[in-house]
Write an enzyme that holds these catalytic residues in place. Sequence first.
Site, mmCIF file in Angstrom:
data_model
loop_
_atom_site.group_PDB
_atom_site.id
_atom_site.type_symbol
_atom_site.label_atom_id
_atom_site.label_comp_id
_atom_site.label_asym_id
_atom_site.label_seq_id
_atom_site.Cartn_x
_atom_site.Cartn_y
_atom_site.Cartn_z
ATOM 1 N N ARG A 197 0.984 -1.283 0.066
ATOM 2 C CA ARG A 197 -0.227 -0.049 -0.069
ATOM 3 C C ARG A 197 1.050 1.403 0.168
ATOM 4 O O ARG A 197 1.763 1.433 0.868
ATOM 5 C CB ARG A 197 -0.983 0.048 1.276
ATOM 6 C CG ARG A 197 -1.523 1.411 1.443
ATOM 7 C CD ARG A 197 -2.581 1.294 2.453
ATOM 8 N NE ARG A 197 -3.859 0.508 1.807
ATOM 9 C CZ ARG A 197 -5.194 0.643 2.510
ATOM 10 N NH1 ARG A 197 -5.245 1.602 3.664
ATOM 11 N NH2 ARG A 197 -6.113 0.215 2.108
ATOM 12 N N GLN A 240 -10.519 -3.673 -2.829
ATOM 13 C CA GLN A 240 -11.780 -3.270 -2.283
ATOM 14 C C GLN A 240 -12.663 -3.705 -3.264
ATOM 15 O O GLN A 240 -13.997 -4.199 -2.753
ATOM 16 C CB GLN A 240 -11.944 -1.569 -2.224
ATOM 17 C CG GLN A 240 -12.918 -1.295 -1.353
ATOM 18 C CD GLN A 240 -13.343 -1.824 -0.026
ATOM 19 O OE1 GLN A 240 -12.599 -1.759 0.857
ATOM 20 N NE2 GLN A 240 -14.524 -2.422 0.220
ATOM 21 N N ARG A 252 -13.644 -8.334 2.603
ATOM 22 C CA ARG A 252 -12.326 -8.262 2.247
ATOM 23 C C ARG A 252 -11.456 -9.136 2.645
ATOM 24 O O ARG A 252 -10.564 -9.653 1.808
ATOM 25 C CB ARG A 252 -11.676 -6.834 2.907
ATOM 26 C CG ARG A 252 -12.257 -5.457 2.891
ATOM 27 C CD ARG A 252 -11.961 -5.030 1.302
ATOM 28 N NE ARG A 252 -10.380 -4.959 0.963
ATOM 29 C CZ ARG A 252 -9.735 -3.998 1.691
ATOM 30 N NH1 ARG A 252 -9.927 -3.103 2.083
ATOM 31 N NH2 ARG A 252 -8.246 -4.047 1.375
HETATM 32 N N1 NVA Z 1 -9.874 6.923 -1.128
HETATM 33 C C1 NVA Z 1 -9.392 6.590 0.257
HETATM 34 C C2 NVA Z 1 -9.670 5.148 0.499
HETATM 35 C C3 NVA Z 1 -9.291 4.384 1.706
HETATM 36 C C4 NVA Z 1 -9.556 3.072 1.971
HETATM 37 C C5 NVA Z 1 -8.052 6.744 0.706
HETATM 38 O O1 NVA Z 1 -7.133 6.514 -0.334
HETATM 39 O O2 NVA Z 1 -7.715 7.197 1.686
HETATM 40 N N1 CP Z 2 -10.966 0.124 2.997
HETATM 41 C C1 CP Z 2 -10.114 0.002 3.404
HETATM 42 O O1 CP Z 2 -8.994 -0.430 2.570
HETATM 43 O O2 CP Z 2 -9.768 0.119 4.490
HETATM 44 P P1 CP Z 2 -8.478 0.361 5.379
HETATM 45 O O3 CP Z 2 -7.718 1.715 4.845
HETATM 46 O O4 CP Z 2 -8.501 0.349 6.767
HETATM 47 O O5 CP Z 2 -7.358 -0.688 4.904
#
Ligand code: NVA
Ligand code: CP
Length: 300
Positions: A104, A134, A287
């Site tokens: 991530r 997601q 998830r």
């Molecule tokens: N659009 C949000 C999604 C979080 C899961 C972000 O990138 O922070």
């Molecule tokens: N929806 C999602 O990716 O949640 P987190 O940021 O908690 O991993």
Amino acid sequence: MTTRHFLSLLDFSSDELLALIDHAIDVKQRLQQGVSHTPLKGQVLAMIFEKSSTRTRVSFESGMSQLGGHAIFLSPQNIQLGRGEPIEDSARVISSMVDGIMIRTFDHERVITVAKNSSKPVINGLTDHLHPCQLLADMQTWIELRGNIQGSSVAWIGDGNNMCHSYINAAIRFDFTLHIGCPAGHEPNSDLVKSAGGRIKIFHSADEAVRQADLVVTDVWASMGQEQEQEERLKVFAPFQISGKIMKLANKDALFMHCLPAHRGEEVTAEVLESEQSVIWQEAENRLHSQKSLLERLLK
Ligand code: NVA
Ligand code: CP
């Protein structure tokens, strides 16, 4: 054989995605029935988090354990990556010791670089551009509750962000119509929109975008990395809040989804989040199941 990665939904064909979700539903049932399913015994997933996470971290870590394997949480502050070791070198070294990498991060190019330098499958756990994992959970949730999504109408209301981009890719792979309601200047990537052909329509009004939708989806107005824009965005996005009034414009049996975390009173009212139409908790739980299916597909 070339290494298979999951950086975008488009890395898999429609049939592969449907089979993956089918297997996720099966894996979920086995877990609920207490049937052990450990095809990844002895396998290790490295998880690199350059941004915060609750769902992604817990689902990948639990998922690997349940499948008989193990996951290692790596945060840049604690590994040499944070002290300037090139991501290319990190990917080569880490992949030589594990069976898969989940990352991530901010810039999407970074996951592409990791994939290019990794000898093992790489999974995109969210970038500024996409959040494909997601969408596996969202599509699984829809399929469990409503069946095939082909030909349905989905309304994305809010920012043209990473989640919106992955919804565009989902519209291509799962063949549904996507109406995007966003403020001017916050549209999704135009090349991506073009790539989806006639399936996408952009509106600068939530009311118009949500009409006749079978599924209404939103997300935070300021994504990770945009914290300094939060104040300004609150004003610009205010007309795009999902309220009971907006939900009434969608089809009567429309579902509501949100990837979470949610900001009650901003992008969605507490009333909608907790309403009968909201399937956010099932979506979040999925998830785990959908990524277990993905891990099996890539690592086994
Ligand atoms: N659009 C949000 C999604 C979080 C899961 C972000 O990138 O922070
Ligand atoms: N929806 C999602 O990716 O949640 P987190 O940021 O908690 O991993």
